[in-house]
Design an enzyme around this catalytic site. Structure first.
Site, PDB file in Angstrom:
ATOM      1  N   GLY A 172       0.946  -1.263   0.035  1.00 35.85           N
ATOM      2  CA  GLY A 172       0.104   0.008  -0.058  1.00 35.85           C
ATOM      3  C   GLY A 172       0.751   1.121  -0.096  1.00 35.85           C
ATOM      4  O   GLY A 172       0.493   2.363   0.259  1.00 35.85           O
ATOM      5  N   SER A 173       1.898   1.128  -0.176  1.00 35.74           N
ATOM      6  CA  SER A 173       3.025   2.320  -0.071  1.00 35.74           C
ATOM      7  C   SER A 173       2.809   3.613  -1.047  1.00 35.74           C
ATOM      8  O   SER A 173       3.004   3.384  -2.347  1.00 35.74           O
ATOM      9  CB  SER A 173       4.658   1.709  -0.639  1.00 35.74           C
ATOM     10  OG  SER A 173       5.370   2.866  -0.603  1.00 35.74           O
ATOM     11  N   ASN A 174       2.599   4.823  -0.452  1.00 32.17           N
ATOM     12  CA  ASN A 174       2.198   5.955  -1.199  1.00 32.17           C
ATOM     13  C   ASN A 174       3.666   6.259  -1.810  1.00 32.17           C
ATOM     14  O   ASN A 174       3.691   6.796  -3.062  1.00 32.17           O
ATOM     15  CB  ASN A 174       2.064   7.190  -0.041  1.00 32.17           C
ATOM     16  CG  ASN A 174       0.759   6.980   0.609  1.00 32.17           C
ATOM     17  OD1 ASN A 174      -0.341   6.435  -0.178  1.00 32.17           O
ATOM     18  ND2 ASN A 174       0.749   6.950   1.835  1.00 32.17           N
TER      19      ASN A 174
END
Ligand SMILES: Cc1ncc(COP(=O)(O)O)c(C=O)c1O
Length: 319
Positions: A75-77
């Site tokens: 889910g890394s921005n």
């Protein structure tokens, strides 16, 4: 002037981002709060990581690289914005995620749409990404590509230049508004954002304390990382190293990194209801919870600036 102006930089963000009063939130909280809207940096769905990418990708370009290799959680921005930034400059990207393969959603879905190649380490340990970045970089090099590796979060001295310059931008806005905040609050993860702000505030004698609320690492680890990165970035551009210790607040991680917390959700709901601004559940919501709790304990002196750091895709995906 320092060596800042000679640092290679590409333009990815729409700057300056607005600095706005939050009158209804301030009334509800009982302390004057201003919002620095770095959710509006303008690459993809915006966010703090765009600022550091301006310096990291300029370095990649200067080195003649054609492919960015980085990573984080699914889910890394950071990873998504890194892939978009690379694409913006005509570079490919390989993103490494810890853990077993999951169907792409949220940030990974957006990164995949932008053509990023996603790989999984098969190991739930977040640090497994670091070794995989090195391996893939070597693999690509052997294939004749010119890879540019960047560690998780883009937390390097080069990346921290993004928030050192953000501090200068903020100083100009505060001057214009004749506003002298006592504190600048933000969420701290990989520590590059706080390191840049900390070094910049000390250099400019900005008069406010930079307070990071950790959302993942133990406080002592953050303090050490911010100290190291802040000194490196100061050294890089030839300004004095900060002398005051970095300030990091613990106690607001909730059930764990990457997971929403009831306290963070309540803080984000208050900001949305009072100001019509969304805080992401993984970073800024927990930082706002930290600010509100510290204020209830009488530890906040206004006015304060709060960094709205982006992360919009996780509004729809996090559990
Ligand atoms: C939305 C958002 N806010 C804050 C942070 C924290 O920034 P840093 O990793 O530089 O500490 C991140 C990091 O990924 C983020 O995505």
């Amino acid at each position: 002037m320092s060596g800042l102006l000679s640092q290679p930089r590409v333009r990815l963000a729409t700057l300056p981002t607005p600095l706005r009063p939050a009158p209804r939130l301030s009334a509800a909280a009982g302390v004057e709060i201003w919002l620095k809207r770095d959710d509006l940096t303008g690459l993809g769905l915006g966010g703090n990581k765009v600022r550091g990418l301006e310096f990291l990708l300029a370095e990649a370009q200067q080195q003649g690289c054609d492919c960015l290799v980085t990573g984080g959680g699914p889910g890394s921005n950071w990873a998504m914005l890194a892939a978009l930034g690379a694409r913006n400059l005509g570079m490919d990207s390989v993103l490494v995620c810890y853990g077993d393969p999951v169907p792409p959603s949220g940030n990974m879905q957006l990164a995949t749409m932008a053509g990023a190649q996603v790989r999984f380490t098969g190991d739930p340990d977040r640090a497994s990404v670091d070794g995989a970045i090195e391996e893939i970089t070597a693999e690509l090099g052997a294939e004749g590509r010119r890879p540019y590796p960047v560690g998780r979060g883009g937390a390097t001295a080069t990346g921290a230049l993004g928030y050192l310059t953000a501090g200068l931008e903020l100083a100009g806005q505060l001057d214009e508004l004749e506003l002298a905040p006592a504190q600048l609050w933000l969420a701290t993860g990989s520590c590059g954002t706080q390191a840049g702000l900390w070094a910049g505030a000390a250099w400019q004698r900005s008069g406010y304390q930079v307070i990071g609320v950790t959302v993942s690492r133990p406080v002592e680890e953050c303090v050490a990382r911010i100290g190291r990165l802040g000194r490196e970035v100061a050294d890089r551009i030839g300004i004095p190293a900060p002398t005051c210790p970095p300030c990091v607040l613990g106690g607001h991680i909730g059930p764990g990194y990457g997971r929403r917390s009831p306290e963070g959700d309540a803080a984000a709901a208050l900001v949305a209801r009072t100001e019509g601004v969304f805080l992401d559940p993984i970073f800024a919501a927990k930082a706002m919870a930290g600010l509100l709790a510290a204020n209830r304990r009488g530890q906040v002196t206004g006015p304060v600036v709060f960094l709205v750091s982006g992360g919009a895709p996780t509004l729809f995906t996090s559990d």
